[in-house]
Enzyme design. Sequence first.
Site, mmCIF file in Angstrom:
data_model
loop_
_atom_site.group_PDB
_atom_site.id
_atom_site.type_symbol
_atom_site.label_atom_id
_atom_site.label_comp_id
_atom_site.label_asym_id
_atom_site.label_seq_id
_atom_site.Cartn_x
_atom_site.Cartn_y
_atom_site.Cartn_z
ATOM 1 N N GLY A 10 0.766 -1.236 0.000
ATOM 2 C CA GLY A 10 0.000 0.000 0.000
ATOM 3 C C GLY A 10 0.799 1.290 0.000
ATOM 4 O O GLY A 10 0.498 2.206 0.752
ATOM 5 N N ASP A 16 3.182 9.347 2.558
ATOM 6 C CA ASP A 16 2.269 8.489 3.304
ATOM 7 C C ASP A 16 3.002 7.602 4.313
ATOM 8 O O ASP A 16 4.241 7.572 4.375
ATOM 9 C CB ASP A 16 1.364 7.674 2.370
ATOM 10 C CG ASP A 16 2.102 6.636 1.537
ATOM 11 O OD1 ASP A 16 3.257 6.313 1.857
ATOM 12 O OD2 ASP A 16 1.511 6.146 0.562
ATOM 13 N N ILE A 17 2.247 6.878 5.119
ATOM 14 C CA ILE A 17 2.831 6.043 6.158
ATOM 15 C C ILE A 17 3.663 4.918 5.549
ATOM 16 O O ILE A 17 4.735 4.581 6.051
ATOM 17 C CB ILE A 17 1.729 5.482 7.077
ATOM 18 C CG1 ILE A 17 1.115 6.619 7.906
ATOM 19 C CG2 ILE A 17 2.286 4.404 8.002
ATOM 20 C CD1 ILE A 17 -0.037 6.186 8.793
ATOM 21 N N TYR A 157 -15.266 1.143 6.843
ATOM 22 C CA TYR A 157 -13.840 1.157 7.176
ATOM 23 C C TYR A 157 -13.608 0.708 8.612
ATOM 24 O O TYR A 157 -12.774 -0.158 8.881
ATOM 25 C CB TYR A 157 -13.275 2.555 6.963
ATOM 26 C CG TYR A 157 -11.804 2.670 7.319
ATOM 27 C CD1 TYR A 157 -10.831 2.135 6.481
ATOM 28 C CD2 TYR A 157 -11.402 3.288 8.505
ATOM 29 C CE1 TYR A 157 -9.485 2.229 6.810
ATOM 30 C CE2 TYR A 157 -10.060 3.389 8.831
ATOM 31 C CZ TYR A 157 -9.102 2.851 7.985
ATOM 32 O OH TYR A 157 -7.767 2.930 8.314
#
Length: 247
Positions: A10, A16-17, A157
């Site tokens: 991902g 982003d992380i 989610y």
Amino acid sequence: MTPSIALVTGIGHQGDIGTAICRRLAQSGHDIFFTDWGSKGWSETFQEEIREVGVRCGKATIDLAQRSSATELLDAVTKQIGFPTVLVNNAAYSVNDGYQHLTAELLDRHYEVNMRGTMLLSVEFAKRFAQTGLKAGRIINMTSGQAKGPMVEELAYASTKGAITAFTSTLSAEIAPLGITVNAVNPGPTDSGWMTEDIKAYLEPKFGLGRIGAPEDAARLVNFLASDEAAWITGQVIDSEGGFLRN
């Protein structure tokens, strides 16, 4: 943990992380293999950035919503740079819903990535790990604090990511005899590119430590869980939120 190959799912963009996790693990000496979202050009640049640290780096564009993604991904990383001993399930799907907008299609899309993709990749990793003769492995899942309070208008989610907490606990017990630890990280609200200035202004006063979480905060914790120092930690969800207050 002795530097090895880390598989991180991902990766979406520079801030982003997932990218922070890749950078931190690479700095610790791990070779990196990541999955991206099909962002042509940027992912190749990021791959070169990781290689400049002095480690190997491979990548693949694989839709984790597909039933065959787990086998395809582990085949790809093994072929390109070898079998991983660290798996970081960072990929997630999130669309605001709320009870008036929740549909079967929306639920399915969240389930396919957040639950089925993570679960099948984790168990396929464990099955293959058992055949390698390796003694120590790591599975690190990403959650979002679903057990700490409601997430309004995030029904799909919150439900699907919340299931990863139960999965983490149960899988950790099943595969502990293989030498694989299974933990989850909740980084709390993190400024990874999605926050507007209004959201930042609203959230910042809620952090006891005086600032909003950064991707590097999550990356440091993931790096620790991938290390030898975390060898005795398994089945845990670690909340690393900087004193975030939900009230």
